[in-house]
Design an enzyme around this catalytic site. Structure first.
Site, PDB file in Angstrom:
ATOM      1  N   CYS A   1      -0.598   4.336   2.405  1.00 16.67           N
ATOM      2  CA  CYS A   1      -0.562   3.906   3.780  1.00 16.67           C
ATOM      3  C   CYS A   1      -0.129   2.729   4.089  1.00 16.67           C
ATOM      4  CB  CYS A   1      -1.885   4.334   4.586  1.00 16.67           C
ATOM      5  SG  CYS A   1      -3.262   3.721   3.686  1.00 16.67           S
ATOM      6  N   SER A   2      -1.028   1.819   4.810  1.00 16.77           N
ATOM      7  CA  SER A   2      -0.373   0.352   5.097  1.00 16.77           C
ATOM      8  C   SER A   2      -1.561  -0.470   5.114  1.00 16.77           C
ATOM      9  CB  SER A   2       0.413   0.436   6.588  1.00 16.77           C
ATOM     10  OG  SER A   2      -0.595   0.957   7.449  1.00 16.77           O
ATOM     11  N   CYS A   3      -2.473  -0.367   4.124  1.00 14.36           N
ATOM     12  CA  CYS A   3      -3.559  -1.130   3.956  1.00 14.36           C
ATOM     13  C   CYS A   3      -3.219  -2.888   3.624  1.00 14.36           C
ATOM     14  CB  CYS A   3      -4.824  -1.092   2.709  1.00 14.36           C
ATOM     15  SG  CYS A   3      -5.150   0.928   2.863  1.00 14.36           S
TER      16      CYS A   3
ATOM     17  N   CYS B   1       0.872  -1.167  -0.070  1.00 16.02           N
ATOM     18  CA  CYS B   1      -0.109   0.070  -0.100  1.00 16.02           C
ATOM     19  C   CYS B   1       1.059   1.131  -0.101  1.00 16.02           C
ATOM     20  CB  CYS B   1      -1.037   0.086   1.175  1.00 16.02           C
ATOM     21  SG  CYS B   1      -2.069   1.537   1.317  1.00 16.02           S
TER      22      CYS B   1
END
Lengths: 95, 202
Positions: B109-111, B106
């Site tokens: 962000c950090s999906c 991602c």
């Protein structure tokens, strides 16, 4: 918006330099790609991030870009390598 | 309700931690979310571990019809095994084959498919991984110990929005006679992110 995008459609990502939160990575702006699939409609994050209700929902497409189109000669891999990016339809124009 | 916040000095004061706590304090002070809601989300994420995703992969390896359902409608396919996804994110499964290797990042962000794998590893959230995975995926894969042949197409999946991605790794050769439970032991977290292959049987 015209007719909804479908798998196989060629698209170009808008280059708009918007001042608000959005979910379009800079590295695909202005790049040409192909819609691989349409996930469905989801609340618009550009509205939700700023206190809005996210409506109307926007269709989310998975778009395939060739890595050599995205990075040019910087890309050290195979010509066939791709990056698949989920993109909201209002960022896509028909290519 | 300042009392509900843990004192900052009790928390490691890295830049990221400080920023997260500041954002959380703003969100709770302004009434956007409550501390209890944040705790509930963290608790639910911790209920899952990569062993859960591994069961889904092992089922797909032994059952072609299940695999087909998983690749076309992941939400209902994982529900068959008792896994419920959070309501606000969809799940998609991408299959690694002899011809194409997917890895997930991602960049915004950090999906991550927390509903199936639990919380993401720290490196998945690092700026280094998020930048390099998309620019030089083959170099990143080599650093994780996976050298792909040039004829294998690398497909980086950038989960920028409402869909979380799980990689269905290739079933290792030499596992034809293994039972589903034993197969699940071969499926690592990293193989479901796509930075590694599944383990080889002993």
């Amino acid at each position: 918006m015209g007719v909804a995008l479908r798998a196989g459609d060629m698209v170009i990502v808008r280059t708009a330099d918007v001042g608000h939160h959005h979910r379009t990575p800079w590295f695909v702006k202005g790049k040409a790609g192909t819609v691989r699939l349409v996930h469905g409609a989801f609340p618009n994050p550009e509205s939700r991030a700023h206190g809005g209700d996210g409506l109307p929902k926007r269709r989310l497409c998975q778009v395939e870009f060739r890595q050599t189109d995205v990075w040019g000669k910087r890309y050290r891999g195979a010509d066939a390598d791709v990056v698949l990016v989920d993109m909201f339809e209002h960022w896509l124009e028909r290519g | 309700m300042a009392d509900e916040h843990p004192p900052l000095e009790h928390v490691e004061r890295g830049l990221r931690a400080t920023r997260i706590l500041a954002i959380r304090r703003l969100l709770t002070d302004k009434g956007v979310i409550t501390v209890a809601e944040v705790d509930d989300i963290i608790e639910r994420a911790r209920e899952r571990t990569p062993a859960d995703g591994a069961k889904v992969v092992a089922r797909a390896w032994v059952d072609d019809a299940y695999k087909a359902r998983l690749l076309t409608n992941a939400r209902s396919a994982v529900a068959e095994l008792g896994y419920r996804l959070s309501h606000d994110a969809e799940l998609a499964v991408v299959e690694n084959t002899a011809d194409v290797h997917h890895l997930v990042v991602c960049t915004l962000c950090s999906c991550y498919p927390t509903s199936l794998l639990g919380p993401p590893p720290d490196w998945y959230k690092s700026f280094a991984y998020r930048q390099r995975a998309v620019v030089e995926p083959r170099a990143v894969l080599r650093e994780f110990g996976l050298a792909l042949a040039g004829r294998v197409r690398v497909a980086v999946v950038d989960s920028t929005a409402d869909v979380r991605y799980l990689v269905l790794p290739r079933r290792p050769s030499g596992t034809e006679n293994m039972a589903e439970d034993a197969l699940a032991e071969l499926v690592t977290r990293d193989s479901m992110i796509g930075v590694a292959a599944a383990r080889l049987p002993r």
